[in-house]
Design a protein around this motif. Structure first.
Motif, PDB file in Angstrom:
ATOM      1  N   ARG A 150       1.781   7.392  -6.339  1.00 24.65           N
ATOM      2  CA  ARG A 150       0.771   8.435  -6.558  1.00 24.65           C
ATOM      3  C   ARG A 150       1.289   9.805  -6.137  1.00 24.65           C
TER       4      ARG A 150
ATOM      5  N   THR B  66       3.870   1.521  -1.165  1.00 30.31           N
ATOM      6  CA  THR B  66       4.508   1.618  -2.476  1.00 30.31           C
ATOM      7  C   THR B  66       3.553   2.278  -3.470  1.00 30.31           C
ATOM      8  N   GLN B  67       2.294   1.872  -3.449  1.00 28.90           N
ATOM      9  CA  GLN B  67       1.295   2.491  -4.323  1.00 28.90           C
ATOM     10  C   GLN B  67       1.125   3.973  -4.003  1.00 28.90           C
ATOM     11  N   THR B  68       1.037   4.290  -2.718  1.00 28.18           N
ATOM     12  CA  THR B  68       0.876   5.691  -2.321  1.00 28.18           C
ATOM     13  C   THR B  68       2.092   6.509  -2.734  1.00 28.18           C
TER      14      THR B  68
ATOM     15  N   SER C 291       0.824  -1.205   0.000  1.00 30.35           N
ATOM     16  CA  SER C 291       0.000   0.000   0.000  1.00 30.35           C
ATOM     17  C   SER C 291       0.862   1.259   0.000  1.00 30.35           C
TER      18      SER C 291
END
Length: 181
Positions: free
Chosen positions: A111, A106-108, A104
């Motif tokens: 973004r 890493t995704q943030t 999570s």
């Protein structure tokens, strides 16, 4: 011999170009490693970072199980590392909540970096073990490296100099402000 010739050669068997970057040996050789090395939490910069003052630690965001910190030796501006708080070396040693939060974060991170710097792409990865290229193999960390078209230009290839347009503290402030609460 030109600078380009001094830094590249051709693999006679496979026809591959090789770029030599001897300036990275200072980091690889660990000339700035703490006494006793990184294997124990007392010398591990990833274990120490969360307890240091923000401007010194370069921590961008904190979760329950992991945190995001700027790489002290970035490949590009905004190069983040997502690390578990727990001193663990191998991805398979993470528990379920740590694995989920690492993904999570890493995704943030992707973004947030896209939002603040319009990255065109990313390199994501973990080097598991010293033989795989991990500089600090004792503490797992996921690299999030933003990329832009043309970011591997003549300065790095011929001039042997990486141009980073922002100081680490300024990058940290920008990413921290953009990170969702």
């Amino acid at each position: 011999m030109t600078g380009a010739e001094a830094n590249t050669d051709r693999d006679l068997a496979g026809g591959l170009e090789r770029l030599w970057t001897p300036h990275r040996m200072t980091y690889i050789a660990g000339e700035d490693r703490p006494e006793g090395g990184y294997d124990k939490p007392a010398g591990c910069p990833f274990c120490l970072a969360p307890s240091r003052p923000p401007q010194e630690s370069l921590v961008v965001a904190r979760g329950e199980h992991v945190f995001a910190v700027l790489n002290l030796y970035p490949y590009n501006a905004g190069h983040l590392l997502v690390c578990p708080y727990r001193h663990v070396a191998d991805y398979t040693d993470l528990d379920g909540p740590e694995t989920a939060e690492l993904a999570s974060f890493t995704q943030t991170a992707m973004r947030v970096i896209r939002k603040v710097s319009n990255a065109h792409g990313f390199n994501l990865g973990m080097n598991q073990g010293g033989v795989a290229g991990a500089g600090i193999a004792a503490h797992l960390h996921q690299h999030v490296v933003p990329r832009w078209g043309g970011d591997a230009n003549f300065m790095a290839v011929i001039g042997r100099t990486k141009v980073l347009p922002q100081l680490l503290g300024d990058t940290r402030d920008l990413l921290t402000r953009a990170w969702p609460s």
